[in-house]
Design a protein around this motif. Structure first.
Motif, PDB file in Angstrom:
ATOM      1  N   ILE A 243      23.053  33.373  40.596  1.00 40.69           N
ATOM      2  CA  ILE A 243      24.402  33.427  40.062  1.00 40.69           C
ATOM      3  C   ILE A 243      25.078  32.100  40.384  1.00 40.69           C
ATOM      4  O   ILE A 243      25.179  31.709  41.550  1.00 40.69           O
ATOM      5  CB  ILE A 243      25.203  34.572  40.701  1.00 40.69           C
ATOM      6  N   PRO A 244      25.523  31.420  39.367  1.00 39.07           N
ATOM      7  CA  PRO A 244      26.145  30.122  39.623  1.00 39.07           C
ATOM      8  C   PRO A 244      27.507  30.296  40.268  1.00 39.07           C
ATOM      9  O   PRO A 244      28.181  31.299  40.075  1.00 39.07           O
ATOM     10  CB  PRO A 244      26.274  29.525  38.219  1.00 39.07           C
ATOM     11  N   GLY A 245      27.899  29.350  41.058  1.00 36.60           N
ATOM     12  CA  GLY A 245      29.221  29.431  41.687  1.00 36.60           C
ATOM     13  C   GLY A 245      29.234  28.553  42.934  1.00 36.60           C
ATOM     14  O   GLY A 245      28.189  28.362  43.561  1.00 36.60           O
TER      15      GLY A 245
ATOM     16  N   PHE B 261      24.990  38.812  45.981  1.00 37.39           N
ATOM     17  CA  PHE B 261      24.606  39.730  44.903  1.00 37.39           C
ATOM     18  C   PHE B 261      23.703  40.848  45.406  1.00 37.39           C
ATOM     19  O   PHE B 261      23.965  42.023  45.163  1.00 37.39           O
ATOM     20  CB  PHE B 261      23.980  38.954  43.750  1.00 37.39           C
TER      21      PHE B 261
ATOM     22  N   SER C  19      25.804  43.252  47.395  1.00 38.93           N
ATOM     23  CA  SER C  19      26.689  44.105  46.603  1.00 38.93           C
ATOM     24  C   SER C  19      25.878  45.183  45.895  1.00 38.93           C
ATOM     25  O   SER C  19      26.295  46.336  45.827  1.00 38.93           O
ATOM     26  CB  SER C  19      27.505  43.272  45.612  1.00 38.93           C
TER      27      SER C  19
ATOM     28  N   ILE D 208      30.931  46.788  44.135  1.00 34.69           N
ATOM     29  CA  ILE D 208      31.316  46.085  42.914  1.00 34.69           C
ATOM     30  C   ILE D 208      32.424  45.073  43.212  1.00 34.69           C
ATOM     31  O   ILE D 208      32.414  43.948  42.727  1.00 34.69           O
ATOM     32  CB  ILE D 208      31.758  47.102  41.846  1.00 34.69           C
TER      33      ILE D 208
ATOM     34  N   PHE E  84      31.220  41.853  44.633  1.00 28.73           N
ATOM     35  CA  PHE E  84      30.687  41.000  43.578  1.00 28.73           C
ATOM     36  C   PHE E  84      31.825  40.375  42.779  1.00 28.73           C
ATOM     37  O   PHE E  84      31.820  39.180  42.490  1.00 28.73           O
ATOM     38  CB  PHE E  84      29.803  41.842  42.673  1.00 28.73           C
ATOM     39  N   ALA E  85      32.809  41.215  42.468  1.00 31.12           N
ATOM     40  CA  ALA E  85      33.903  40.748  41.625  1.00 31.12           C
ATOM     41  C   ALA E  85      34.625  39.587  42.277  1.00 31.12           C
ATOM     42  O   ALA E  85      34.837  38.531  41.665  1.00 31.12           O
ATOM     43  CB  ALA E  85      34.869  41.893  41.342  1.00 31.12           C
TER      44      ALA E  85
ATOM     45  N   ILE F 101      31.872  36.409  43.116  1.00 34.27           N
ATOM     46  CA  ILE F 101      31.131  35.759  42.041  1.00 34.27           C
ATOM     47  C   ILE F 101      32.042  35.398  40.882  1.00 34.27           C
ATOM     48  O   ILE F 101      32.046  34.271  40.388  1.00 34.27           O
ATOM     49  CB  ILE F 101      30.011  36.668  41.518  1.00 34.27           C
ATOM     50  N   VAL F 102      32.791  36.350  40.448  1.00 37.42           N
ATOM     51  CA  VAL F 102      33.579  36.092  39.260  1.00 37.42           C
ATOM     52  C   VAL F 102      34.831  35.309  39.613  1.00 37.42           C
ATOM     53  O   VAL F 102      35.336  34.528  38.817  1.00 37.42           O
ATOM     54  CB  VAL F 102      33.946  37.416  38.557  1.00 37.42           C
TER      55      VAL F 102
ATOM     56  N   GLU G  83      38.146  34.046  39.836  1.00 28.93           N
ATOM     57  CA  GLU G  83      39.486  34.192  39.301  1.00 28.93           C
ATOM     58  C   GLU G  83      39.524  34.916  37.970  1.00 28.93           C
ATOM     59  O   GLU G  83      39.771  34.303  36.942  1.00 28.93           O
ATOM     60  CB  GLU G  83      40.128  32.820  39.161  1.00 28.93           C
ATOM     61  N   VAL G  84      39.227  36.172  37.978  1.00 26.90           N
ATOM     62  CA  VAL G  84      39.518  36.935  36.760  1.00 26.90           C
ATOM     63  C   VAL G  84      41.025  37.100  36.714  1.00 26.90           C
ATOM     64  O   VAL G  84      41.684  37.109  37.753  1.00 26.90           O
ATOM     65  CB  VAL G  84      38.834  38.315  36.766  1.00 26.90           C
TER      66      VAL G  84
END
Lengths: 303, 648, 214, 491
Positions: free
Chosen positions: C116-118, C126, C129, C160, C163-164, C167-168, C170-171
């Motif tokens: 997972i890029p970041g 990952f 999680s 979850i 992970f959120a 990884i993700v 700034e949603v």
């Protein structure tokens, strides 16, 4: 229409009762009796035609139609049969089917006439009749199919013309099997021993005779005459195949034919004198045997 | 062509009006039947025209359905099938107005379904697009389902409806596969763009399975003996007489699309025909229920048709035009003939049922005197279905026989062997059918009444008698006018057998001649007898009881005893169950013998299969036992399984 | 900062395994609450350089919800139902811990191909999680009481969430708030349902809720 | 009307309606409000559909809201279902005197609330927002299941809640993974949840991450959609919910969930090089659903559970159709409409019959045609339609799906579909016949037909028959555009 074509119908109409007489004479002779005159059947017919009639109150027009249909069917059948090389009166490809089915029609009405009386004995006879004829039919048609394969023709006239001494020498076994099958069918269809005993007087064991118990007078005359014609027609079919007299001269052919018919009558008489009736349960086996013979003949000719 | 559509329209409008008339029973019935008669008449006109001129009518309407197009065409083949469908529908509708009176409830819905069935059949035969065909086909199924379940308060009728629907719907599944395979190369379901590709054999088998279910090929026939007796009699007549023929139509239509047939298709059809024919008539023989008996005879006659078609296919495959013509002519003509006599017989059986309330043959008897018209018509039908000259059944069987004999006498072994099978089985079928119908007719109409049911019967009204008379006349007319009939349907035969003249069918003229001679002789002899008996004493007495003094109607031979020698002989196939209570002891009490012959195919093939499926499905019950833990577990396992399976 | 993140990851694994081995429901709730608090710190840890108001807000919201509100709700339900411990679970506690370790192995093995890029993300995030998700599922499947199932669901959500946040990143806030709200409502609804179940059935044993089948 | 305003109105109207319902005094007023609100929604959806159809997709609210032909088509189906079931609910609760004003208010608010949830699913461009909508709809409907509080309904609610929450959590995980696959520098974090942006860069998304995401998505949303083997909540919830609620569940909520999956299909397909990677999942789940539901329909005893399993079957069919692509997607979308209409009708009739007989046990539902002519016949016909009898539209859509399978050469799914449908036909028809015509155990006097009932039964049936025989050109175009959206080949 040339006159020779009328030979078969005329012969049949005139001499069919005679055949019965011959059979009975032979039976009497073998049994050491004097027996009835050869022409007895004619006298019987004449006597019956002169009588009045008694009808059961249960019956309807079906009962009256039965004998007539029997005679007409047999008469039509005579028009389909040739004598030797001479074409039949009404021969055409496929006439053998019509032949088989007019007899079916006759049987259908005879059976219905029997059921029309409401008598349980006649019902019993009818039941047996349809059982045996249903089994005899395939044997008959398969046998004819074997002949058709052998002679390359689909009309009775063509088949008879195709049967010759030569045919017997090349395809003898097959034709012999066919003749045997046809003989069995002939015996069964005409209610002769070993399938049925025309001389019996026990209703429970009868087949054809019991179905016509209630007929009397002219109706019974028709029944008798129809039966005689049927005996003649099926006999003529058998003789046509089994006796390959094909000289080209209609007179000689006719003579050969007549001799064959006489011989057949003698054979029937002899069989009836020497054999007992089969148990009813055995009869289907006999007819299945006839069908098997036909099938065997087919295998031989197909080869 | 527009007449055809107008006819269909009138049918549907008549049905709707009848349904709308609702509670007003008589008017509702009249409107429905009127719609049926007028609609059929209108639609019949173009069909007759097509057969007369040989020019096909075509029409194509816009229809926005993917893969579908509203293409309708009446060519010779369609016209030929339309003829019996529409004619019998009109007659049965007239009959129905009488039959449904007194009705337990307003007949509106019945007429709606009836007319929808007729419209569905007509459209099935005329459709030239797979989707349109399937819709018409399913409409037909649905409408007939509701007709079969008319008396749905009876358990047996509901069961019959279920079996019928299941059978035809499963058959449709094969048709779906068939059509979707056929359209694969072109993507269009228009008939003229369907292509068999490389697997024509598979397609043929699918067609035999799918259409055979509707037609009633053994062992797919199981719905027939249930559905036909359950339906009202005019519906039975329609279903047995023409609806099952749409299966035959489908089969021959597909044959025209599949290209030149190999020899084994003919073998297959002959095999199916022989088994259906022989076993069908055997089962019929063992039945005690008049309508059930007739239903099994439909299986038999479908068998005969299959024999004819099989010969035709053999003829095409072996390049023998004569054989092809004879086979297809026999098969097709038998379609029309069967419509006539089976329709007639069902109508007759309906009249008996209407008059006596009994379908059990052993409860009837002596109706000839009480219902002379019905009896006479039934007799014609019985003789015709037994294939006896001079009626129509013989004509078609004659053509098939002739073809078979031709094949035996002149063609190679590959054709001759199945032809021999045709001859043997036709002969056996003929004999057994005669046995069966002498039983049916003899026991129902002849002798004396066996129960109170039959005592007070009388002929039905004109609305019911007239259609029977028309059909009886048709049986006789086709029987006597064989060569002309065959020439009239020549274009339809040519569509299957290939172009060319119709060799040998002219021989039917000789048959007609023989039949004519027969009739003339019969008339002559009848006259002779009446002359002989004129002025003599003609007495009436009781039937001779062979010395027994007090005969009673109960002593008559019954249908069961009549058929017993044959059913016993062939018990291997029939598996008749006997319930015998034997008399015993010095003072025997009452004793009885009952027999029943359930359908072997249903008992031995379909029920085990269905039970097997049921067993497997019942095993899956553990999936849903009420434990929420387990449910979540399934989800988790699914997730894990997919993660592992699809990603590695 | 990576060091802190690794610590969080290890804490997650440990709380998960402890949860699997704990029978007392109060302790379970506390463990889950603790897990929530640890996770609440994650948004701040991720954006190590520039801790914005948004991250802080999210952290505070998460800690409040997962560390305070949910435990209180569950404690109350527990008191209502008057039970203290999970009795006779479908899978025993020691076996559960082994299953947990197995789940960890499976998670790592399953995700080994995924990169997972970041920026500055631990490679363990990952798998862990996923592991947390599996533990949550396992808890739902293997425990009898409805409370335990809610706990399992919360653990699953925590997985979850991990992970959120990491990884993700700034949603959009609105989505995250919507998500938080939804989870809140979900747990709230579950609480209400447990309350009613308790009133109707006199127990909250989900195992016995099996009248609907077939 | 300004299209952007239109969409905002769509968003606001049901929410406002839900709020309004809480304030109304009587059940009558509540139902009037519901009907008015749903009718307004229908008008708005129709306007939106017309706009999209003529001028193309609309985006608004900083690209967070978006409607294209796929969403407007589903909007129309949704409002249709809600329209029908709202009217049905009015009839249903009229026959039930247990609905106090308090309950009615609650019902109205939850009803319109779940409508706004599903509405949000359809009009959001952000896959995150879509998820929020789905979750909201799930939670609100959970209360609808147990609006009459019984042991069984509580049990069903619990199962529904737990299982769907788990499923929805997975869906969220999948959504996150999708966003992760579009990590910088491809898209900014803010954009990485926007469907339109994702679609633009779809071929360059990280395929491995997206694949994992799709597995989560299909399991998650598949749970909500009732695809086997994740369907287990469905029969429980459907059997315990009041019939109109079951109708909405089956009629649209399941389809909405499938809609979510359909949104992700073009992304995954583009990212995996159009290899049909994700379509195979759909085919698999479709076939499994058809077969599993077949097993439970044959031996089913409860009418509403049977209808629920039938929904599993039909969701399977839709999934199968989407999985086949092309014509299959087209037919699957068409099937969505047909199934929605038919299932709503079936649940309406089943509910009314349940009220009349006091049970949904099929062994006690006998002679329904006699006892309740309208609903009894309605149920029977809807069974026939559900089983795929021509001329009803379900026959047509199933035929088209089969055609797609044949064209794709997918013979295994083709045969298994036919097998499953055959088994279901055999089993369900038996139940239908027995319910319709068997002699009722205790004779009751026939129910008087009310015109609303007749209307609610006849109109859907006629619509289904018409759709089965004639597909309007407009519908056809809409369906193709929507199908192309799923295939990723739309403008």
């Amino acid at each position: 229409m040339e006159a020779p074509r009328l030979a078969q119908p005329v012969l049949a109409i005139l001499f069919a009762p005679l055949l019965l007489g011959v059979v009975n004479r032979v039976k009497a002779w073998v049994g050491g009796r004097r027996g009835p005159p050869v022409l007895q059947a004619y006298w019987d017919l004449a006597k019956l035609l002169r009588k009045g009639a008694v009808y059961s109150r249960s019956t309807t027009w079906i009962f009256r139609a039965g004998p007539i249909v029997g005679v007409c069917a047999a008469l039509v059948a005579t028009a389909l049969l040739p004598v030797g090389d001479t074409p039949a009166l009404m021969g055409f490809p496929g006439d053998l089917i019509l032949l088989a089915y007019v007899f079916g029609l006759a049987r259908f009405f005879t059976v219905l006439a029997a059921l029309d009386t409401g008598s349980s004995f006649e019902g019993m006879g009818a039941s047996r009749e349809v059982q045996f004829s249903a089994l005899a039919e395939p044997a008959l048609l398969l046998a004819l199919a074997a002949v058709a394969r052998n002679t390359g023709s689909t009309s009775l006239t063509g088949m008879m013309q195709g049967i010759s001494v030569h045919a017997w020498t090349t395809a003898g076994p097959a034709l012999a099997l066919v003749s045997a099958a046809l003989l069995l069918v002939f015996l069964a269809e005409n209610a002769r021993i070993p399938v049925d005993d025309p001389a019996t007087h026990l209703e429970l064991t009868m087949i054809h005779e019991v179905m016509v118990l209630d007929h009397g007078g002219p109706d019974f005359a028709f029944v008798l005459y129809g039966a005689a014609l049927k005996l003649w027609v099926l006999g003529a079919l058998l003789v046509g195949i089994a006796v390959p007299v094909r000289s080209g001269d209609p007179w000689i052919d006719a003579a050969g034919f007549a001799a064959g018919m006489l011989a057949l009558a003698v054979v029937v008489g002899a069989v009836e004198s020497s054999m007992a009736r089969l148990k009813l349960l055995r009869v289907p086996q006999l007819l299945a045997g006839a069908a098997a013979l036909s099938a065997l003949a087919l295998i031989l000719v197909l080869r | 062509m527009s007449l055809f559509f107008v006819g269909i329209g009138v049918l549907l409008v008549g049905g709707l009006l009848s349904a709308a008339a609702g509670r007003n029973g008589p008017w509702s019935g009249r409107l429905g039947a009127l719609g049926a008669v007028v609609g059929c008449g209108l639609a019949l006109a173009p069909a007759v025209g097509v057969l007369g001129t040989g020019v096909a009518l075509e029409s194509r309407l816009p229809w926005p359905m993917p893969g579908g197009s509203f293409r309708v065409e009446i060519d010779a083949l369609s016209a030929f099938f339309l003829l019996p469908i529409l004619a019998l529908s009109a007659l049965a509708a007239v009959y129905g107005t009488g039959y449904l009176r007194p009705a337990p409830r307003p007949p509106g819905a019945h007429w709606l379904y009836y007319n929808a069935l007729v419209a569905g059949m007509a459209l099935t035969v005329a459709a030239r697009n797979g989707i349109l065909f399937l819709i018409a086909w399913e409409t037909m199924t649905l409408a007939s389902f509701f007709l079969v379940t008319y008396d749905h308060q009876k358990e047996s009728v509901r069961e019959a409806g279920w079996i019928y629907m299941v059978a035809t719907h499963l058959g449709t599944a094969f048709l779906l596969a068939l059509f979707l395979l056929l359209q694969k190369s072109s993507g269009s379901l228009d008939f003229d763009r369907l292509e068999p590709g490389t697997h024509a054999g598979l397609l043929f088998v699918l067609a035999v399975l799918g259409f055979g279910t509707k037609a009633g090929f053994l062992p797919l026939h199981v719905w027939l003996p249930e559905a036909h007796p359950a339906a009202p009699s005019h519906v039975s007549a329609l279903m047995s007489g023409v609806m099952i023929k749409t299966g035959i139509y489908g089969l021959v239509r597909i044959l025209t699309l599949l290209g030149p047939p190999p020899l084994w298709w003919g073998w297959l059809l002959v095999g199916i025909g022989a088994t259906s024919g022989i076993l069908g008539v055997l089962f019929a023989l063992a039945q005690h229920d008049l309508k059930r008996l007739l239903a099994y005879h439909s299986v038999e006659n479908i068998g005969i048709i299959a024999l004819g078609l099989g010969l035709g296919v053999l003829g095409v495959a072996s390049g023998s035009h004569t054989l092809a013509v004879l086979g297809f002519a026999g098969g097709l003509l038998h379609v029309a003939n069967h419509a006539a006599f089976k329709g007639l017989l069902f109508l007759g059986a309906g009249a008996v049922l209407h008059a006596t309330g009994a379908r059990e043959i052993d409860h009837l008897g002596g109706l000839q005197k009480k219902m002379p018209w019905t009896a006479g018509c039934f007799l014609v039908g019985a003789a015709a279905i037994s294939g006896l000259p001079p009626l129509n059944g013989f004509v078609s069987e004659f053509l098939i026989y002739l073809g078979a004999f031709r094949a035996v006498s002149g063609l190679g072994t590959g054709v001759a062997v199945p032809a021999i099978a045709v001859i043997g089985s036709l002969a056996l079928i003929g004999g057994l059918a005669a046995a069966c119908f002498s039983k049916a007719y003899g026991m129902v109409f002849l002798g004396e009444a066996r129960s109170g049911h039959a005592e007070h019967a009388h002929d039905p009204g004109g609305a019911m008698v007239a259609p029977m008379l028309v059909l009886a006349a048709a049986c006789a007319a086709i029987g006597l006018a064989g060569p002309w009939v065959v020439r009239a349907i020549g274009p339809a035969i040519a569509a299957l057998a290939g172009p060319g003249d119709l060799p040998e069918t002219g021989l039917l003229g000789r048959v007609s001649l023989g039949a004519g001679a027969f009739l003339a002789l019969a008339a002559l002899l009848a006259f002779l007898r009446s002359r002989l008996l004129a002025g003599r004493r003609v007495g009436a007495a009781a039937t001779w009881g062979c010395g027994y003094a007090a005969p009673s109607p109960r002593m008559q031979y019954t249908a069961s005893s009549y058929a017993q020698p044959l059913t016993d002989l062939l018990r291997l196939f029939l598996r008749t169950r006997k319930h015998l209570r034997q008399p015993g002891g010095y003072f025997p009490g009452p004793s009885s013998l009952e027999t029943e012959t359930p359908d072997v195919c249903r008992d031995r093939i379909f029920e085990p299969v269905f039970r097997g499926f049921g067993w497997v499905l019942a095993r899956l019950n553990w999936l849903q036992v009420g434990q929420v833990h387990l449910y979540v577990l399934y989800i988790a396992l699914t997730l894990l399984a997919l993660l592992i399976w699809r990603l590695h | 900062m990576n060091m802190l993140m690794e610590t969080v990851v290890v804490l997650l694994i440990l709380t998960n395994l402890m949860l699997l081995g704990t029978s007392r429901l109060f302790a379970c709730i506390r463990l889950v609450a603790f897990q929530g608090v640890v996770l609440g710190c994650l948004p701040v840890l991720v954006h190590s350089g520039h801790v914005g108001a948004r991250a802080v807000g999210l952290a505070v919201g998460t800690i409040l919800l997962k560390g305070v509100v949910f435990p209180r709700l569950l404690f109350r339900a527990l008191r209502e139902a008057n039970i203290r411990r999970e009795v006779d679970p479908f899978v025993g506690y020691s076996v559960s811990i082994f299953a947990g370790i197995l789940a960890l192995a499976v998670s790592i093995w399953t995700t080994r191909h995924l990169t997972i890029p970041g920026p500055g993300v631990s490679t363990l995030i990952f798998p862990v999680s996923l592991f947390t998700i599996l533990v949550g599922l396992f808890h739902i499947v293997s425990r009898r009481t409805a409370i335990s199932q809610v706990l399992g669901y919360l653990v699953l959500e925590n997985g979850i969430y991990t992970f959120a946040v990491v990884i993700v990143g700034e949603v959009p806030l609105m989505v995250e708030l919507g998500v938080l709200l939804d989870i809140y409502v979900a747990v709230f609804v579950m609480g209400i349902t447990i309350y009613h179940i308790n009133r109707e059935f006199d127990h909250i044993d989900a195992d016995q809720l099996d009248s609907l089948k077939g | 009307m300004n299209p952007e305003l239109l969409i905002v109105a769509l968003l606001v109207l049901p929410a406002a309606g839900a709020g309004l319902c809480l304030l109304l005094p009587s059940p009558r007023a509540v139902f009037a409000a519901i009907l008015a609100c749903v009718a307004g929604m229908a008008a708005l959806s129709a306007a939106a559909a017309a706009h999209v159809h003529t001028r193309g997709p609309v985006r608004t609210a900083w690209d967070w809201l978006f409607v294209d032909s796929l969403s407007t088509y589903n909007l129309l189906v949704m409002t249709l279902v809600f329209l029908m079931s709202s009217a049905a609910a009015r009839q249903y609760f009229r026959g039930e005197d247990r609905l106090s004003p308090h309950l009615a208010r609650r019902f109205g608010a939850l009803w319109l609330g779940s409508l706004s949830g599903m509405n949000l699913v359809l009009i959001s461009n952000s896959v995150g927002l879509m998820w929020v909508g789905m979750e909201a709809a799930t939670l609100l409907t959970a209360f609808l299941v147990c609006i009459h509080r019984t042991q069984a309904s509580l049990e069903a609610t619990w199962k529904y809640l737990l299982i769907c929450s788990v499923g929805i959590a997975f869906a969220f995980m999948g959504t996150l993974l999708t966003a992760a696959s579009a990590h910088a520098p491809l898209l900014t974090p803010a954009e990485s949840l926007l469907w339109t942006r994702l679609l633009e860069v779809a071929p360059r998304l990280d395929a491995d991450t997206l694949k994992v995401g799709f597995v989560f998505l299909i399991v998650g949303y598949g749970t909500k959609a009732g695809l086997a083997p994740m369907h287990s909540w469905l029969p429980d919830a459907h059997s315990q919910a009041p019939a109109p609620v079951s109708a909405v569940f089956s009629g649209f909520m399941l389809s909405a969930s499938l809609y979510c999956i359909m949104r992700f299909v073009p992304l995954v397909e583009a990212a995996t090089g159009n290899s049909g990677w994700c379509l195979r999942f759909l085919v698999l789940f479709g076939v499994v659903s058809i077969l599993v539901s077949a097993a439970f329909i044959v031996f089913q005893k409860d009418l509403k559970r049977l209808l629920a399993y039938s929904s599993v079957e039909h969701m399977g069919i839709i999934a199968l159709g989407v999985g086949l692509g092309g014509l299959g997607t087209f037919a699957a979308l068409f099937h969505t409409l047909n199934h929605s209409i038919c299932k709503t009708l079936a649940f309406f009739c089943a509910g009314r019959l349940g009220q009349i007989y006091g049970t949904h046990d099929m062994s006690r539902l006998a002679g329904t045609v006699k006892r309740a002519p309208v609903c009894g016949s309605g149920l029977f016909w809807s069974f026939l339609a559900l089983l795929g009898m021509a001329p009803f539209a379900i026959f047509m859509s199933e035929l088209q799906i089969l055609k797609a399978a044949a064209d794709a050469g997918a013979w295994w799914p083709f045969s298994l579909f036919l097998l499953g449908a055959g088994i279901i036909f055999v089993g369900a028809l038996r139940h239908a016949i027995s319910m319709a015509w068997r002699e009722p155990g205790e004779p009751g006097k026939p129910e008087e037909a009310v015109w609303e009932d007749v209307f609610l039964v006849v109109v859907p049936l006629v619509a289904l028959a018409v759709l089965g025989l004639w597909m309007p050109e407009l519908l056809k175009q809409m369906l193709w555009r929507a199908a192309n959206t799923v295939a990723g080949s739309a403008r």
